[in-house]
Enzyme design. Structure first.
Site, short mmCIF file in Angstrom:
data_model
loop_
_atom_site.label_atom_id
_atom_site.label_comp_id
_atom_site.label_asym_id
_atom_site.label_seq_id
_atom_site.Cartn_x
_atom_site.Cartn_y
_atom_site.Cartn_z
N LYS A 27 -10.38 -1.78 -2.68
CA LYS A 27 -10.27 -2.32 -1.33
C LYS A 27 -11.51 -1.92 -0.52
CE LYS A 27 -5.29 -1.35 -1.49
NZ LYS A 27 -4.20 -0.60 -0.86
N ASP A 29 -0.30 5.07 0.86
CA ASP A 29 -0.59 6.06 1.90
C ASP A 29 -0.62 5.40 3.27
OD1 ASP A 29 -1.16 8.50 0.27
OD2 ASP A 29 -2.66 7.17 -0.60
N ASP A 37 -1.69 -0.44 6.18
CA ASP A 37 -1.89 0.30 7.42
C ASP A 37 -3.36 0.40 7.80
OD1 ASP A 37 -2.61 3.64 6.75
OD2 ASP A 37 -2.36 2.14 5.19
N ASP A 78 0.86 -1.18 0.00
CA ASP A 78 0.00 0.00 0.00
C ASP A 78 0.90 1.24 0.00
OD1 ASP A 78 -2.45 1.56 0.47
OD2 ASP A 78 -1.61 1.84 2.48
N THR A 111 -2.49 0.78 -4.64
CA THR A 111 -3.00 1.93 -3.91
C THR A 111 -4.47 2.20 -4.23
OG1 THR A 111 -2.74 4.34 -3.60
CG2 THR A 111 -2.13 3.46 -5.75
N SER A 112 -5.15 2.82 -3.28
CA SER A 112 -6.53 3.24 -3.49
C SER A 112 -6.62 4.62 -4.15
CB SER A 112 -7.30 3.25 -2.17
OG SER A 112 -7.47 1.93 -1.70
#
Length: 238
Positions: free
Chosen positions: A156, A25, A181, A23, A124-125
């Site tokens: 996600k 962020d 995270d 991931d 990543t989102s």
């Protein structure tokens, strides 16, 4: 995985794996203040008294908007999505690389040279434009196989992003390790069949530990080495 609320035991590491799926962020970079500023600006503009919290981290913006605006029309959601993308791309102030990121990525790149294949990528989102706005602040190279939110149908906590990440690095999902995270990100990794390591940068450890095979405070706790055809992810100095 542990069922208790206690941090995952040290014995969960080392983990032998084919590749790491990371991931961005809250795992590789600290964008938390910028994210929260942008979202709280949007929420004020929408006239709500809601506040952006750690439970929202790790999900694509469209999914968050659907949760906080359950009565909104598709047109209203589209407009809100355009606005949050605009706000987030404008606010990249204070984004920094988290401890251990640069070293761990260098170890992974060295491992890739030894193995003769890709050893990691980012899942990543963020959309690709937002990823570029944030990642450009790091000075680090964009990895091969990058997965962004606009490249998948379901973000996600759906497993699709991590399944695509595994496909792009050429490793079976069950032979990958996901570093995350957020609760949503961990659930996505688990649903994809990956092992999981949680980083306690944005979410309380007690919420992460039931979902993770291992728990660390930052990537500075971890190191990677090559054994045979595999990567071995272990606690640094162990």
């Amino acid at each position: 995985m542990t069922d208790s609320q206690d941090p995952a035991p040290d014995t969960a590491l080392p983990l032998r794996t084919g590749a790491l799926l990371l991931d961005m962020d809250g795992t590789l970079i600290d964008s938390g203040p910028a994210v929260e500023r942008s979202w709280n600006t949007l929420l004020r503009e929408l006239g709500t008294d809601l506040r952006f919290g750690h439970a929202h981290h790790g999900m694509p913006a469209r999914r968050i908007l659907a949760q906080i605006l359950p009565e909104a029309s598709e047109a209203e959601l589209d407009a809100a999505h355009r606005r949050i993308e605009e706000l987030e791309m404008q606010d990249v102030e204070g984004i920094v690389v988290l401890p251990g990121t640069e070293r761990l990525l260098a170890e992974l790149d060295a491992a890739a040279e030894t193995l003769g294949r890709t050893s990691w990528t980012i899942v990543t989102s963020c959309t690709r434009p937002l990823f570029e706005a944030r990642w450009s602040r790091t000075g680090l190279p964009v990895p091969d196989g990058l997965v962004t939110a606009d490249q998948v149908t379901h973000g996600k906590p759906d497993p699709e992003p991590y399944l695509l990440g595994a496909e792009r690095v050429g490793v079976e999902p069950s032979r990958t390790v996901v570093l995350e995270d957020s609760v949503g990100g961990l659930r996505a990794g688990i649903a994809a069949g990956a092992r999981t390591v949680a980083v306690t940068t944005t979410t309380p450890a007690g919420e992460l530990s039931p979902l993770a095979d291992a728990l660390v405070t930052s990537l500075d706790d971890l190191e990677v080495r090559v054994e045979g055809e595999d990567l071995v992810l272990t606690r640094r100095g162990s």
